[in-house]
Design a protein around this motif. Structure first.
Motif, PDB file in Angstrom:
ATOM      1  N   ILE A   2      13.224   0.630  -5.223  1.00  0.00           N
ATOM      2  CA  ILE A   2      14.575   0.381  -4.647  1.00  0.00           C
ATOM      3  C   ILE A   2      15.864   1.036  -5.175  1.00  0.00           C
ATOM      4  O   ILE A   2      16.514   1.724  -4.399  1.00  0.00           O
ATOM      5  CB  ILE A   2      14.846  -1.182  -4.354  1.00  0.00           C
ATOM      6  CG1 ILE A   2      13.920  -1.815  -3.500  1.00  0.00           C
ATOM      7  CG2 ILE A   2      16.314  -1.379  -3.917  1.00  0.00           C
ATOM      8  CD1 ILE A   2      13.981  -3.290  -3.440  1.00  0.00           C
ATOM      9  N   ARG A   3      15.838   1.168  -6.574  1.00  0.00           N
ATOM     10  CA  ARG A   3      17.085   1.769  -6.979  1.00  0.00           C
ATOM     11  C   ARG A   3      16.665   3.356  -6.895  1.00  0.00           C
ATOM     12  O   ARG A   3      18.068   3.804  -6.550  1.00  0.00           O
ATOM     13  CB  ARG A   3      16.840   1.463  -8.481  1.00  0.00           C
ATOM     14  CG  ARG A   3      17.306  -0.197  -8.742  1.00  0.00           C
ATOM     15  CD  ARG A   3      17.675  -0.181 -10.385  1.00  0.00           C
ATOM     16  NE  ARG A   3      18.211  -1.623 -10.765  1.00  0.00           N
ATOM     17  CZ  ARG A   3      17.201  -2.812 -11.252  1.00  0.00           C
ATOM     18  NH1 ARG A   3      15.932  -2.261 -11.386  1.00  0.00           N
ATOM     19  NH2 ARG A   3      17.753  -3.782 -11.327  1.00  0.00           N
ATOM     20  N   THR A   4      15.647   3.665  -7.170  1.00  0.00           N
ATOM     21  CA  THR A   4      15.380   5.262  -7.211  1.00  0.00           C
ATOM     22  C   THR A   4      15.397   5.641  -5.560  1.00  0.00           C
ATOM     23  O   THR A   4      16.243   6.616  -5.402  1.00  0.00           O
ATOM     24  CB  THR A   4      14.175   5.392  -7.740  1.00  0.00           C
ATOM     25  OG1 THR A   4      13.907   5.315  -8.840  1.00  0.00           O
ATOM     26  CG2 THR A   4      13.807   7.262  -7.201  1.00  0.00           C
ATOM     27  N   ALA A   5      14.957   5.031  -4.703  1.00  0.00           N
ATOM     28  CA  ALA A   5      15.082   5.341  -3.171  1.00  0.00           C
ATOM     29  C   ALA A   5      16.781   5.215  -2.706  1.00  0.00           C
ATOM     30  O   ALA A   5      16.906   6.220  -1.844  1.00  0.00           O
ATOM     31  CB  ALA A   5      14.207   4.469  -2.513  1.00  0.00           C
ATOM     32  N   SER A   6      17.406   4.110  -3.136  1.00  0.00           N
ATOM     33  CA  SER A   6      18.798   4.119  -2.892  1.00  0.00           C
ATOM     34  C   SER A   6      19.393   5.488  -3.251  1.00  0.00           C
ATOM     35  O   SER A   6      20.225   5.788  -2.438  1.00  0.00           O
ATOM     36  CB  SER A   6      19.453   2.909  -3.363  1.00  0.00           C
ATOM     37  OG  SER A   6      18.739   1.554  -3.149  1.00  0.00           O
ATOM     38  N   GLY A   7      19.179   5.809  -4.390  1.00  0.00           N
ATOM     39  CA  GLY A   7      19.935   6.861  -4.960  1.00  0.00           C
ATOM     40  C   GLY A   7      19.572   8.143  -4.142  1.00  0.00           C
ATOM     41  O   GLY A   7      20.374   9.106  -3.923  1.00  0.00           O
ATOM     42  N   MET A  30       9.070   9.904   2.166  1.00  0.00           N
ATOM     43  CA  MET A  30       8.309   8.820   1.296  1.00  0.00           C
ATOM     44  C   MET A  30       7.812   9.629   0.175  1.00  0.00           C
ATOM     45  O   MET A  30       7.624   9.402  -0.919  1.00  0.00           O
ATOM     46  CB  MET A  30       7.448   8.115   1.943  1.00  0.00           C
ATOM     47  CG  MET A  30       7.996   7.199   2.914  1.00  0.00           C
ATOM     48  SD  MET A  30       8.974   5.646   2.339  1.00  0.00           S
ATOM     49  CE  MET A  30       7.587   4.547   1.989  1.00  0.00           C
ATOM     50  N   ASN A  31       7.483  10.801   0.448  1.00  0.00           N
ATOM     51  CA  ASN A  31       6.632  11.764  -0.532  1.00  0.00           C
ATOM     52  C   ASN A  31       7.938  12.210  -1.639  1.00  0.00           C
ATOM     53  O   ASN A  31       7.451  12.149  -2.707  1.00  0.00           O
ATOM     54  CB  ASN A  31       6.329  13.136   0.014  1.00  0.00           C
ATOM     55  CG  ASN A  31       5.460  14.045  -0.690  1.00  0.00           C
ATOM     56  OD1 ASN A  31       4.542  13.495  -1.366  1.00  0.00           O
ATOM     57  ND2 ASN A  31       5.965  15.209  -0.803  1.00  0.00           N
ATOM     58  N   SER A  32       9.074  12.603  -1.319  1.00  0.00           N
ATOM     59  CA  SER A  32      10.117  13.009  -2.272  1.00  0.00           C
ATOM     60  C   SER A  32      10.326  11.603  -3.053  1.00  0.00           C
ATOM     61  O   SER A  32      10.800  11.711  -4.340  1.00  0.00           O
ATOM     62  CB  SER A  32      11.384  13.545  -1.656  1.00  0.00           C
ATOM     63  OG  SER A  32      12.025  12.428  -0.807  1.00  0.00           O
ATOM     64  N   ILE A  33      10.428  10.535  -2.273  1.00  0.00           N
ATOM     65  CA  ILE A  33      10.516   9.096  -3.211  1.00  0.00           C
ATOM     66  C   ILE A  33       9.654   8.870  -4.389  1.00  0.00           C
ATOM     67  O   ILE A  33       9.823   8.581  -5.320  1.00  0.00           O
ATOM     68  CB  ILE A  33      10.672   7.883  -2.257  1.00  0.00           C
ATOM     69  CG1 ILE A  33      12.150   8.270  -1.616  1.00  0.00           C
ATOM     70  CG2 ILE A  33      10.798   6.514  -3.238  1.00  0.00           C
ATOM     71  CD1 ILE A  33      12.171   7.135  -0.312  1.00  0.00           C
ATOM     72  N   ARG A  90       0.184   6.458  -1.848  1.00  0.00           N
ATOM     73  CA  ARG A  90      -0.226   5.225  -1.718  1.00  0.00           C
ATOM     74  C   ARG A  90      -0.001   3.944  -2.563  1.00  0.00           C
ATOM     75  O   ARG A  90       0.138   2.995  -1.795  1.00  0.00           O
ATOM     76  CB  ARG A  90      -1.935   5.687  -2.295  1.00  0.00           C
ATOM     77  CG  ARG A  90      -2.893   4.332  -2.021  1.00  0.00           C
ATOM     78  CD  ARG A  90      -4.166   4.709  -2.422  1.00  0.00           C
ATOM     79  NE  ARG A  90      -5.322   3.558  -2.379  1.00  0.00           N
ATOM     80  CZ  ARG A  90      -6.456   3.309  -2.734  1.00  0.00           C
ATOM     81  NH1 ARG A  90      -6.943   4.470  -3.214  1.00  0.00           N
ATOM     82  NH2 ARG A  90      -7.167   2.396  -2.448  1.00  0.00           N
ATOM     83  N   THR A  91       0.553   4.250  -3.695  1.00  0.00           N
ATOM     84  CA  THR A  91       1.247   3.120  -4.521  1.00  0.00           C
ATOM     85  C   THR A  91       2.450   2.751  -3.696  1.00  0.00           C
ATOM     86  O   THR A  91       2.816   1.413  -3.699  1.00  0.00           O
ATOM     87  CB  THR A  91       1.532   3.352  -5.954  1.00  0.00           C
ATOM     88  OG1 THR A  91       0.213   3.812  -6.791  1.00  0.00           O
ATOM     89  CG2 THR A  91       2.174   2.345  -6.826  1.00  0.00           C
ATOM     90  N   LEU A  92       3.095   3.656  -3.246  1.00  0.00           N
ATOM     91  CA  LEU A  92       4.428   3.475  -2.735  1.00  0.00           C
ATOM     92  C   LEU A  92       4.294   2.547  -1.366  1.00  0.00           C
ATOM     93  O   LEU A  92       4.837   1.702  -1.074  1.00  0.00           O
ATOM     94  CB  LEU A  92       5.157   4.908  -2.516  1.00  0.00           C
ATOM     95  CG  LEU A  92       6.688   4.582  -1.697  1.00  0.00           C
ATOM     96  CD1 LEU A  92       7.644   3.815  -2.233  1.00  0.00           C
ATOM     97  CD2 LEU A  92       7.271   6.031  -1.324  1.00  0.00           C
ATOM     98  N   TYR A  93       3.241   3.126  -0.560  1.00  0.00           N
ATOM     99  CA  TYR A  93       3.118   2.305   0.756  1.00  0.00           C
ATOM    100  C   TYR A  93       2.420   1.138   0.710  1.00  0.00           C
ATOM    101  O   TYR A  93       2.370   0.228   1.504  1.00  0.00           O
ATOM    102  CB  TYR A  93       2.031   3.511   1.478  1.00  0.00           C
ATOM    103  CG  TYR A  93       3.079   4.415   2.273  1.00  0.00           C
ATOM    104  CD1 TYR A  93       3.718   4.136   3.575  1.00  0.00           C
ATOM    105  CD2 TYR A  93       2.852   5.628   1.831  1.00  0.00           C
ATOM    106  CE1 TYR A  93       4.611   4.990   4.097  1.00  0.00           C
ATOM    107  CE2 TYR A  93       3.469   6.778   2.680  1.00  0.00           C
ATOM    108  CZ  TYR A  93       4.297   6.459   3.943  1.00  0.00           C
ATOM    109  OH  TYR A  93       4.919   7.337   4.405  1.00  0.00           O
ATOM    110  N   GLN A  94       1.932   0.815  -0.506  1.00  0.00           N
ATOM    111  CA  GLN A  94       1.427  -0.433  -1.077  1.00  0.00           C
ATOM    112  C   GLN A  94       2.618  -1.582  -1.232  1.00  0.00           C
ATOM    113  O   GLN A  94       2.341  -2.753  -0.876  1.00  0.00           O
ATOM    114  CB  GLN A  94       0.546  -0.463  -2.242  1.00  0.00           C
ATOM    115  CG  GLN A  94      -0.866  -0.072  -1.994  1.00  0.00           C
ATOM    116  CD  GLN A  94      -1.760   0.194  -3.409  1.00  0.00           C
ATOM    117  OE1 GLN A  94      -1.263   0.095  -4.415  1.00  0.00           O
ATOM    118  NE2 GLN A  94      -2.840   0.308  -3.308  1.00  0.00           N
ATOM    119  N   VAL A  95       3.795  -0.960  -1.626  1.00  0.00           N
ATOM    120  CA  VAL A  95       4.647  -1.854  -1.604  1.00  0.00           C
ATOM    121  C   VAL A  95       5.620  -1.975  -0.354  1.00  0.00           C
ATOM    122  O   VAL A  95       6.123  -2.973   0.050  1.00  0.00           O
ATOM    123  CB  VAL A  95       5.570  -1.549  -2.810  1.00  0.00           C
ATOM    124  CG1 VAL A  95       6.832  -2.389  -3.107  1.00  0.00           C
ATOM    125  CG2 VAL A  95       4.890  -1.280  -4.325  1.00  0.00           C
TER     126      VAL A  95
END
Length: 205
Positions: free
Chosen positions: A11-16, A28-31, A40-45
Motif C-alpha cells: 500500500i505504501r509503495t503503490a500510494s507513492g 500492477m507490473n510497475s508496482i 503473482r504475489t501482488l495479485y495474491q494480496v
C-alpha cells in the motif's frame, strides 16, 4: 514475510506510485517491480488495480484524519478551521494532477474519499464554524455552506494552478485567510492576525 507487513508495504509503495505518476501510468507490473516481488504475489494480496487503489486512498485518508484529530485537540475553533483547510491542501498536494483527473474513472475510490474524508471534514468544519459564531469570532449571519464551497473551489484552483510551490501554497493560504477575515468579527480578525503574525499555522508544501 508476514502477510500484514507485506500488505502495508504494498500500500505504501503503490500510494507513492499512484500519486507521483497518476493512476493510468501506474500498472500492477510497475508496482511489483518497485517492490521487488512477483506479480503473482501482488495479485495474491490485491485481486485488481482498483482494489489496490481503494486501499491506497483509505490509507492516505486514515493517516490525514489522525493528524487532524490530534492537532485539533490543541487548537481553538478558529485555528482549527484554518488547520483543517491547510491539512486538506497538504493531502491534495501529494497528488499529481494526473491522479486527480483520473480518479473520477474509479467511482468506488472516489466514493470512498467522499464518504471517509470529505463528509467527516464537512461535519467537523461545520461544528467549528458554529462554535466560532457562538464565541463571536465569526459573524452570526455568515453561511457555512458558502464558506465550505469557497474552500473547496479554492483548493481545486490551487491544485491545477499553472505555477509551482511555494507560490501555490501561498496563493491558497492567502485566499482562505482573506475569506475568513471577511466573515470574522473584529475579535476574530484579531485572532487571525495573531495566527499569521506568529506563523503558528502554515500550509505544507
Amino acid at each position: 514475510m508476514d502477510p500484514r507487513v507485506l500488505r502495508r508495504k504494498i500500500i505504501r509503495t503503490a500510494s507513492g506510485c499512484f500519486h507521483k505518476n497518476g493512476i493510468k501510468a501506474t500498472s500492477m507490473n510497475s508496482i511489483s517491480e518497485a517492490l521487488h516481488i512477483s506479480k503473482r504475489t501482488l495479485y495474491q494480496v490485491f485481486l485488481s488495480k482498483s482494489e489496490l487503489l481503494e486501499a491506497c486512498v483509505s490509507f492516505q485518508i486514515e493517516k490525514s484524519r489522525k493528524q487532524i484529530e490530534e492537532k485539533c485537540r490543541t487548537l481553538n475553533c478558529l485555528e482549527a478551521i484554518v488547520y483543517l483547510n491547510y491539512q486538506t491542501y497538504a493531502l491534495s498536494g501529494i497528488l499529481s494532477a494526473d491522479f486527480c483527473r483520473e480518479i473520477v474513472k474509479y467511482p468506488e475510490a472516489l466514493a470512498l474519499f467522499s464518504r471517509e474524508y470529505r463528509e467527516p471534514l464537512h461535519e467537523k468544519c461545520a461544528s467549528l464554524f458554529r462554535e466560532a459564531q457562538q464565541k463571536k469570532l465569526i459573524q452570526p449571519e455568515s453561511n457555512f455552506e458558502l464558506a465550505f464551497m469557497f474552500f473547496e473551489n479554492t483548493l481545486l484552483y490551487a491544485l491545477f494552478a499553472p505555477y509551482e510551490e511555494p507560490k501555490r501554497a501561498l496563493t491558497y493560504s492567502n485566499a482562505v485567510l482573506t475569506y475568513l477575515a471577511g466573515v470574522c468579527t473584529a475579535e476574530g480578525r484579531k485572532e487571525l492576525h495573531r495566527m499569521t503574525a506568529s506563523g503558528e499555522l502554515q500550509p505544507a508544501v
